[in-house]
Design a protein around this motif. Structure first.
Motif, short mmCIF file in Angstrom:
data_model
loop_
_atom_site.label_atom_id
_atom_site.label_comp_id
_atom_site.label_asym_id
_atom_site.label_seq_id
_atom_site.Cartn_x
_atom_site.Cartn_y
_atom_site.Cartn_z
N VAL A 724 -30.74 37.31 53.86
CA VAL A 724 -30.66 37.57 52.42
C VAL A 724 -30.79 36.26 51.65
CG1 VAL A 724 -29.15 38.36 50.56
CG2 VAL A 724 -29.31 39.68 52.68
N ALA A 725 -30.08 35.22 52.10
CA ALA A 725 -30.15 33.91 51.45
C ALA A 725 -31.56 33.34 51.50
CB ALA A 725 -29.16 32.95 52.11
N ALA A 726 -32.23 33.47 52.64
CA ALA A 726 -33.60 32.98 52.75
C ALA A 726 -34.52 33.70 51.77
CB ALA A 726 -34.10 33.15 54.18
N ALA A 727 -34.28 35.00 51.58
CA ALA A 727 -35.10 35.75 50.63
C ALA A 727 -34.87 35.25 49.20
CB ALA A 727 -34.76 37.24 50.73
N TYR A 728 -33.62 35.02 48.82
CA TYR A 728 -33.33 34.46 47.49
C TYR A 728 -34.03 33.11 47.32
CZ TYR A 728 -29.77 37.70 45.72
OH TYR A 728 -29.12 38.80 45.21
N ARG A 729 -33.91 32.26 48.33
CA ARG A 729 -34.53 30.92 48.25
C ARG A 729 -36.04 31.02 48.02
NH1 ARG A 729 -34.46 28.78 53.79
NH2 ARG A 729 -36.29 30.17 53.87
N ASP A 730 -36.71 31.84 48.81
CA ASP A 730 -38.17 31.92 48.72
C ASP A 730 -38.62 32.57 47.41
OD1 ASP A 730 -38.17 30.75 51.18
OD2 ASP A 730 -38.74 32.55 52.30
N LEU A 731 -37.89 33.57 46.97
CA LEU A 731 -38.25 34.23 45.70
C LEU A 731 -38.00 33.29 44.52
CD1 LEU A 731 -36.78 37.73 46.54
CD2 LEU A 731 -39.19 37.27 46.05
N PHE A 732 -36.87 32.57 44.52
CA PHE A 732 -36.58 31.63 43.44
C PHE A 732 -37.64 30.53 43.39
CE2 PHE A 732 -31.65 32.27 43.00
CZ PHE A 732 -31.87 33.58 42.66
N ARG A 733 -38.04 30.04 44.54
CA ARG A 733 -39.09 29.01 44.57
C ARG A 733 -40.41 29.56 44.04
NH1 ARG A 733 -38.52 26.63 50.67
NH2 ARG A 733 -37.05 24.92 50.30
N ALA A 734 -40.73 30.79 44.44
CA ALA A 734 -41.99 31.38 44.00
C ALA A 734 -42.05 31.52 42.48
CB ALA A 734 -42.18 32.74 44.66
N ALA A 735 -40.91 31.81 41.87
CA ALA A 735 -40.86 31.96 40.41
C ALA A 735 -40.79 30.62 39.70
CB ALA A 735 -39.65 32.80 40.02
N GLY A 736 -40.46 29.55 40.46
CA GLY A 736 -40.29 28.25 39.83
C GLY A 736 -39.05 28.20 38.95
N GLY A 737 -38.04 28.95 39.35
CA GLY A 737 -36.81 29.02 38.54
C GLY A 737 -36.87 30.16 37.55
N GLY A 738 -36.02 30.09 36.55
CA GLY A 738 -35.92 31.19 35.59
C GLY A 738 -35.47 32.47 36.26
N ALA A 739 -34.58 32.33 37.27
CA ALA A 739 -34.23 33.46 38.13
C ALA A 739 -32.74 33.75 38.06
CB ALA A 739 -34.62 33.16 39.58
N LEU A 740 -32.44 35.03 38.00
CA LEU A 740 -31.05 35.51 38.00
C LEU A 740 -30.81 36.28 39.29
CD1 LEU A 740 -28.33 36.08 36.56
CD2 LEU A 740 -29.42 38.06 35.48
N GLY A 741 -29.86 35.82 40.09
CA GLY A 741 -29.50 36.51 41.32
C GLY A 741 -28.23 37.30 41.12
N LEU A 742 -28.30 38.61 41.35
CA LEU A 742 -27.15 39.49 41.13
C LEU A 742 -26.59 39.95 42.47
CD1 LEU A 742 -28.55 41.67 38.20
CD2 LEU A 742 -26.92 39.79 38.05
N PHE A 743 -25.24 40.09 42.50
CA PHE A 743 -24.56 40.42 43.75
C PHE A 743 -23.52 41.51 43.50
CE2 PHE A 743 -26.29 36.26 44.36
CZ PHE A 743 -26.67 36.23 45.70
N THR A 744 -23.31 42.30 44.54
CA THR A 744 -22.32 43.37 44.48
C THR A 744 -20.94 42.90 44.94
OG1 THR A 744 -23.07 44.04 46.69
CG2 THR A 744 -24.00 45.21 44.78
N ALA A 745 -20.83 41.69 45.49
CA ALA A 745 -19.54 41.18 45.97
C ALA A 745 -19.53 39.66 45.86
CB ALA A 745 -19.30 41.59 47.43
N ILE A 746 -18.36 39.11 45.50
CA ILE A 746 -18.23 37.67 45.33
C ILE A 746 -18.48 36.94 46.64
CG2 ILE A 746 -16.61 35.82 44.75
CD1 ILE A 746 -15.26 37.80 42.82
N GLY A 747 -17.99 37.51 47.75
CA GLY A 747 -18.18 36.86 49.05
C GLY A 747 -19.65 36.69 49.40
N ARG A 748 -20.47 37.69 49.10
CA ARG A 748 -21.91 37.59 49.38
C ARG A 748 -22.54 36.52 48.49
NH1 ARG A 748 -24.24 41.91 52.12
NH2 ARG A 748 -26.16 41.85 50.89
N LEU A 749 -22.12 36.44 47.24
CA LEU A 749 -22.65 35.41 46.33
C LEU A 749 -22.36 34.02 46.88
CD1 LEU A 749 -22.24 35.29 42.47
CD2 LEU A 749 -21.69 33.31 43.85
N ARG A 750 -21.11 33.78 47.27
CA ARG A 750 -20.72 32.45 47.76
C ARG A 750 -21.48 32.07 49.02
NH1 ARG A 750 -14.30 33.33 46.49
NH2 ARG A 750 -14.27 32.29 44.46
N ALA A 751 -21.67 33.05 49.90
CA ALA A 751 -22.38 32.76 51.15
C ALA A 751 -23.83 32.38 50.87
CB ALA A 751 -22.31 33.97 52.07
N VAL A 752 -24.48 33.10 49.97
CA VAL A 752 -25.87 32.78 49.63
C VAL A 752 -25.96 31.42 48.96
CG1 VAL A 752 -27.80 33.45 48.13
CG2 VAL A 752 -26.66 35.18 49.55
#
Length: 901
Positions: A724-752
């Motif tokens: 999941v973290a790798a997917a966020y990284r690659d998608l954020f890079r593809a957009a060049g920033g301007g990205a909002l990552g949403l999470f259903t749990a705080i623990g998942r957010l911190r891990a990513v």
């Protein structure tokens, strides 16, 4: 200027620029010790320390100096934000960030030299006291202020801290006349909207249509038990804020009465405050006509401030935070600590104990008995709201006041606009619930008996507050004594340790100990860090009997509280011609406080105790729970909620009001059945419990199919956080920033965040994260909004109610389908509202709210990506009509994002 280096830190690098121009670079950990030894210039010390891997780092924090020089003024807490606020060139690299800090310090110190004479005198006195407390900026600040000698001592040294002596007093006025009932026509609403927009505004027919539809809520009431109730959905981009301000302001002017505009989030309150500048460009006129209303806990308490200042002789270091608080208090418009003109980042720097903890604390307000009553920020706001024509409040305040039978003077507003109406259900859920818990009952004991553990608090208890008001009345005196005796059945100081150790004392603690036993026996995950819950039925042996014993003990509080209220009311009647206005006001306030803080909750608790031996009332659900945070038990108790909390909302608010607008961009479901979608909106807002309501829907003007993409990634396992973290990284890079990552749990957010922070920094994409950065959410959103290539990770608070137009937000990535949490309360509501269809509705609305962040104006565009291959097609109605939901692999999603943003 202090002869120290300047420090800038990113997740993977740090730069230390020395005064002679030499430069040290390296990983944050390698520079941490050197930085700590030199007390460098930094921007936002806590965030810098966190990136260095330390709890704290001694430093010259530019934000402290900014707060001293420019109190009550916001700045983004970054080197770039400081540069922009001070008119300096924006830094592009980490080295430039370090280099801009000494230039910012020079500019701030120069501005200190330009303060007027009175402000310079106060600033000098504060700086002297802050110097004795060890403030790093004291010497340069005193030099800039042309201070000589070692400054005043004794009482003179505290004079600048005594802000309450220089605040204006409350202006009393005759009671406001009863508002009229003249209607607002559609033509009047459209005309006012045109005035607000001005001649140069673009033509927005949808906004005018919306204003005309909402005007129906401002018709006269024709029946005793219900006024016009308008459900108005306005698609993103319609401009609903000005759309409802237009008819609301016309009605307020024509009828000389207030309209209460209620929001769910503080972000929208801030936006409304700014939008109302269009209605009242003159700040003086706006201050008379518009008031922002919040709960008492949001405002600086002058008595708390005075008591903190009184302890300065024994705590000289406290002069630093109190000096900054004093500077702010004199510059603040309304003393609002949360979402007003108090910078949120200042809480991070000063700590909650020297900032938010100076707000009015629950149950401690002395009201008219307070020596600062006539200068109180809260009381000023309450009185201004009585004379205002538009009052901007929040759902929690409005609904709690309705539950308690009125505002501070026993009245209720007649006209409401509930913006963010999709949150009415959960706001009502909070307002109309009851909690027989350790924290709630211990709070009541403290309110009645005062401080019993030697803590530094002014909680004087009911005896000290009421003794003078009771007078010579024997019934009142007897009732007061009985109340104080009855309060001892509630948990006293040390309850937490006694419950954990099996040493409960008194009937309430004995009951709660058995509640705890039942939860630990039956709840899943009792060895984990998260809160626990279990059904109340069937009760374990002894719980029913303990509830009966507690009911009897609470009766010893219920009866004398009612008797004391009756005796006080009798004194108001018997001595009507002789009581002075202040005493009358204090007695009346005490009666209301006794009802709200004691009588109503005690009676709710007694009913809950009695119902343990029988079935819970059919409209409610009960459960037992242990509240935990970070693996520590915080509270334990029996909880009761309405299955449908819009029932009491309809009874206590909607049926009493003369007109209501409930509006949002996401009122209706997206099931595909238009009538079913409207019925869902009516169930979530209380309209289903009313004889009739008006439906209005104005579509968004945006061309979503041409400007947005919705992608469901099918080859990332949502249970593998590394993937999941790798997917966020690659998608954020593809957009060049301007990205909002949403999470259903705080623990998942911190891990990513832990996985991708260094990679984002390497790509020159600033990464901010709620629950990680130690910065309040509103400030994080402001930082994200200010930078086109930044990325932000967040949970519910940034999924809804956040407005980030333009290139700063062009990609949203959601970690998984946001299904509702399977709690006991949700289980009961699921059964009541339609089973799986209820789950689907809630999930579609959450997706709809999240997608709504993506396009905020006509030229916005971007992609919405869901990293959940299990996304069912029946949820696709969450997205605008005509926008296809494409199921793709991660590689294809990265390519699509790169092309479309």
């Amino acid at each position: 200027m202090p002869d120290v280096p300047a420090l800038a830190v990113s997740p993977r690098a740090a730069v230390l620029v020395h005064p002679d121009g030499t430069l040290d670079e390296g990983p944050p950990a390698s520079l941490a010790r050197r930085a700590a030894e030199t007390r460098p210039l930094v921007c936002h010390g806590p965030a810098v320390a966190a990136r260095l891997g330390r709890d704290s780092v001694p430093a010259h924090d530019l934000l402290e100096l900014f707060a001293f020089v420019h109190p009550a003024r916001f700045v983004l807490p970054t080197p770039g934000g400081l540069a922009e606020a001070l008119g300096l060139p924006a830094p592009a690299t980490l080295t430039e960030q370090a280099l801009v800090l000494p230039r910012a310090a020079h500019r701030l110190l120069d501005r200190l030299t330009r303060l007027d004479a009175r402000e310079q005198r106060d600033a000098r006195i504060l700086a002297w006291a802050m110097a004795r407390g060890g403030w790093p900026w004291a010497a340069p600040a005193l030099a800039a202020l042309d201070a000589r000698g070692d400054g005043p001592h004794g009482a003179n040294a505290l004079s600048a801290f005594r802000v309450w002596e220089r605040l204006g007093e409350i202006s009393e006025h005759a009671p406001e006349p009863v508002p009229g009932s003249l209607p607002v026509t559609e033509a009047e609403a459209r005309a006012r909207l045109a005035d607000l927009l001005g001649r140069a505004a673009e033509d927005r027919p949808q906004q005018a249509d919306y204003a005309g539809a909402v005007a129906a809520a401002f018709a006269p009431r024709d029946r005793e038990d219900i006024g016009p109730f308008v459900l108005a959905e306005a698609g993103t981009g319609v401009g609903k804020t000005l759309g409802y301000i237009a008819p609301a302001s016309v009605w307020a002017e024509k009828n000389d009465g207030p309209v209460w505009i209620s929001t769910y989030t503080r972000n929208l309150q801030r936006q409304l405050d700014a939008e109302l500048d269009r209605l009242h460009p003159d700040p003086v006129e706006k201050a008379r006509r518009v008031v922002i209303r919040k709960g008492r806990e949001n405002y600086l308490c002058l008595l708390n401030m005075e008591e903190a200042v009184g302890r300065l002789s024994g705590q000289p270091a406290a002069a630093i935070p109190l000096g900054l608080m004093a500077r702010w208090a004199l510059a603040s418009r309304h003393g609002d600590l949360v979402g007003g003109d108090f910078p949120g980042w200042l809480v991070d720097i000063l700590g909650r104990g020297w900032s938010l903890a100076l707000a009015d604390r629950r149950g401690e307000c002395l009201f008219a008995a307070c020596p600062h009553y006539n200068r109180c920020f809260i009381e000023k706001t309450v009185r201004r709201a009585r004379r205002a024509r538009l009052v901007v409040a929040n759902h929690a305040l409005v609904l709690v006041q309705a539950a308690l039978g009125g505002l501070e003077d026993g009245t209720l507003p007649l006209r409401y606009v509930f913006d963010e109406g999709h949150h009415l259900f959960e706001a009502a859920d909070g307002a109309f619930s009851a909690h027989l818990s350790a924290v709630e009952t211990a709070d009541l004991r403290r309110w009645l008996l005062g401080a019993e553990d030697g803590s530094r608090t002014r909680a004087r208890g009911l005896k000290a507050r009421a003794e003078e008001l009771v007078g010579a009345s024997t019934p009142a005196t007897d009732a007061l004594i009985a109340v104080l005796h009855g309060a001892r059945a509630l948990p006293g100081p040390g309850w937490h340790a006694r419950l954990n150790d099996g040493a409960a004392r008194g009937p309430t603690e004995a009951f709660l100990a058995l509640v705890r036993t039942q939860v630990l026996a039956r709840a899943r995950g009792q060895d984990g860090p998260y809160s626990l819950e279990t059904e109340a039925a069937p009760p374990i042996p002894g719980l029913v009997e303990a509830g009966q014993a507690l009911d009897g003990a609470l009766a010893g509080l219920d009866t004398p509280v009612a008797a004391l209220m009756k005796a006080l009311a009798r004194r108001l009647d018997d001595e009507a011609s002789t009581l002075d206005p202040t005493t009358r006001q204090r007695i009346d306030g005490l009666i209301r406080s006794l009802e709200r803080r004691a009588l109503l909750p005690v009676r709710a608790w007694r009913a809950m105790c009695r119902d343990l031996s029988q079935e819970t009332p059919p409209d409610h659900v009960d459960w037992l729970g242990i509240e935990r945070a970070y693996g520590r038990d915080l509270d334990v108790g029996l909880h009761r909620h309405w299955i449908d909390p819009t029932q009491p909302f309809a009874a206590l608010v909607a049926r009493r009001a003369h007109g209501i607008v409930v509006t949002s961009a996401t009122l209706r479901d997206g099931s595909g059945d238009p009538e079913a979608d409207w019925r869902a909106a009516e169930r979530r807002t209380g309209a289903a419990h009313l004889p009739a309501s008006v439906r209005a829907a104005v579509p968004s003007p945006f061309d979503y199919p041409a400007r947005t993409q919705v992608l469901v990634v099918t080859d990332v396992r949502k249970d593998r956080l590394d993937l999941v973290a790798a997917a966020y990284r690659d998608l954020f890079r593809a957009a060049g920033g301007g990205a909002l990552g949403l999470f259903t749990a705080i623990g998942r957010l911190r891990a990513v965040h832990q996985h991708i922070a260094a990679d984002m920094d390497a790509a020159d994409l600033p990464l901010y994260a709620q629950h990680v950065d130690g910065i309040d959410t509103a400030t994080l959103v402001d930082m994200f909004r200010a930078e086109e290539n930044a990325c932000l990770l967040g949970t519910d608070a940034v999924r809804d109610g956040v407005d980030v137009p333009g290139r700063s937000l062009r990609l949203i990535v959601f970690d998984r389908v946001p299904w509702p949490r399977p709690s006991i309360l949700h289980k009961a509501r699921r059964a009541h509202f339609g089973g799986r269809a209820y789950d689907d509705m809630l999930t579609r609305l959450r997706l709809k709210q999240a997608f709504g962040r993506l396009v905020r104006r006509g030229d916005d565009h971007g992609a919405f990506v869901l990293l959940d291959p299990m996304m069912p097609s029946r949820l696709s109605g969450a997205f605008p009509e005509g926008v296809p939901v494409k199921r793709v692999g991660l590689a294809e999603a990265v390519g699509v994002v790169r092309e479309c943003v």
